[in-house]
Scaffold this motif. Sequence first.
Motif, PDB file in Angstrom:
ATOM      1  N   GLY A  91      -6.173  -3.009  -5.052  1.00  0.00           N
ATOM      2  CA  GLY A  91      -5.148  -3.904  -5.563  1.00  0.00           C
ATOM      3  C   GLY A  91      -4.661  -4.833  -4.474  1.00  0.00           C
ATOM      4  O   GLY A  91      -5.024  -4.688  -3.308  1.00  0.00           O
ATOM      5  N   ASP A  93      -1.286  -5.428  -3.966  1.00  0.00           N
ATOM      6  CA  ASP A  93       0.104  -5.113  -3.629  1.00  0.00           C
ATOM      7  C   ASP A  93       0.288  -3.597  -3.634  1.00  0.00           C
ATOM      8  O   ASP A  93      -0.353  -2.891  -4.417  1.00  0.00           O
ATOM      9  CB  ASP A  93       1.053  -5.765  -4.638  1.00  0.00           C
ATOM     10  CG  ASP A  93       2.482  -5.826  -4.143  1.00  0.00           C
ATOM     11  OD1 ASP A  93       2.699  -5.779  -2.911  1.00  0.00           O
ATOM     12  OD2 ASP A  93       3.393  -5.921  -4.977  1.00  0.00           O
ATOM     13  N   ASN A  95       3.395  -0.257  -3.197  1.00  0.00           N
ATOM     14  CA  ASN A  95       4.813   0.087  -3.299  1.00  0.00           C
ATOM     15  C   ASN A  95       5.294   0.738  -2.004  1.00  0.00           C
ATOM     16  O   ASN A  95       4.563   0.793  -1.018  1.00  0.00           O
ATOM     17  CB  ASN A  95       5.070   0.984  -4.522  1.00  0.00           C
ATOM     18  CG  ASN A  95       4.326   2.303  -4.461  1.00  0.00           C
ATOM     19  OD1 ASN A  95       3.877   2.742  -3.398  1.00  0.00           O
ATOM     20  ND2 ASN A  95       4.193   2.948  -5.597  1.00  0.00           N
ATOM     21  N   THR A 101       0.056  -0.851  -6.624  1.00  0.00           N
ATOM     22  CA  THR A 101       0.945  -0.933  -7.789  1.00  0.00           C
ATOM     23  C   THR A 101       0.227  -1.416  -9.046  1.00  0.00           C
ATOM     24  O   THR A 101       0.615  -1.048 -10.145  1.00  0.00           O
ATOM     25  CB  THR A 101       2.134  -1.874  -7.513  1.00  0.00           C
ATOM     26  OG1 THR A 101       1.631  -3.153  -7.100  1.00  0.00           O
ATOM     27  CG2 THR A 101       3.027  -1.291  -6.438  1.00  0.00           C
ATOM     28  N   ARG A 102      -0.795  -2.257  -8.884  1.00  0.00           N
ATOM     29  CA  ARG A 102      -1.536  -2.750 -10.041  1.00  0.00           C
ATOM     30  C   ARG A 102      -3.009  -2.768  -9.668  1.00  0.00           C
ATOM     31  O   ARG A 102      -3.450  -3.613  -8.886  1.00  0.00           O
ATOM     32  CB  ARG A 102      -1.040  -4.140 -10.436  1.00  0.00           C
ATOM     33  CG  ARG A 102      -1.545  -4.609 -11.775  1.00  0.00           C
ATOM     34  CD  ARG A 102      -0.935  -5.924 -12.184  1.00  0.00           C
ATOM     35  NE  ARG A 102      -1.028  -6.867 -11.073  1.00  0.00           N
ATOM     36  CZ  ARG A 102      -0.225  -7.896 -10.899  1.00  0.00           C
ATOM     37  NH1 ARG A 102       0.730  -8.138 -11.754  1.00  0.00           N
ATOM     38  NH2 ARG A 102      -0.370  -8.694  -9.875  1.00  0.00           N
ATOM     39  N   SER A 104      -6.908  -3.392  -9.592  1.00  0.00           N
ATOM     40  CA  SER A 104      -7.750  -4.524  -9.973  1.00  0.00           C
ATOM     41  C   SER A 104      -9.045  -4.487  -9.178  1.00  0.00           C
ATOM     42  O   SER A 104      -9.069  -4.010  -8.039  1.00  0.00           O
ATOM     43  CB  SER A 104      -7.019  -5.842  -9.704  1.00  0.00           C
ATOM     44  OG  SER A 104      -7.842  -6.932 -10.068  1.00  0.00           O
TER      45      SER A 104
END
Length: 194
Positions: A91, A93, A95, A101-102, A104
């Motif tokens: 991803g 980004d 936390n 966090t997301r 991909s």
Amino acid sequence: MTRFIRTTALFGASLAGLLLLSACGKSEPAAPASTLAPSATVAAPLPAPATTATAAPASPSTAASLAPAASAPSAAAPVATPLTVAKVILGSDVNAEHQVTRASNRFAPNDKAIYASVATEGSSEGATLNAKWSFLEGQGQLVSNISQSIATDGPAVTTFKVQNPDLWPAGKYKVEISLDGKAVAKQDFEIKKS
């Protein structure tokens, strides 16, 4: 002289209490692994094993209180499971716990950083995780090769980060994760213009 006897008796009673606690298996639980920086995860150190000191008893009453502690059975040590890589998540980004966090597998050329969160299970007093980032287009090119040491007694997340201050070239990439020199996971991803 009376003060010396009282001090010696107090020391003997304290030692007997310590021996009783250590014989019944009381111990502090190990701290879970935590992350220090977006690009590094280091697990909290394991507590030192309990040690007991023996001293000559000061009086017959102290010797009697030490005898039951010495004969108490000790608790069996738990069997440690070997460290394994459970999953790899990519991803752009993370936390506060340094987890992606997301998730991909597709990124934009202007994404400045790409993260790989590597979840591990089991325990190790010292293992090495490595992330080898490669650009697969043309003849292929090594982008980054990062190693981190990990010591953990349970589930942990180690985060690797690769950065490009400029635009990423469009194309196919991959990150290969190895544990102590042995390849254990790989994740393909792509940089694609919007």
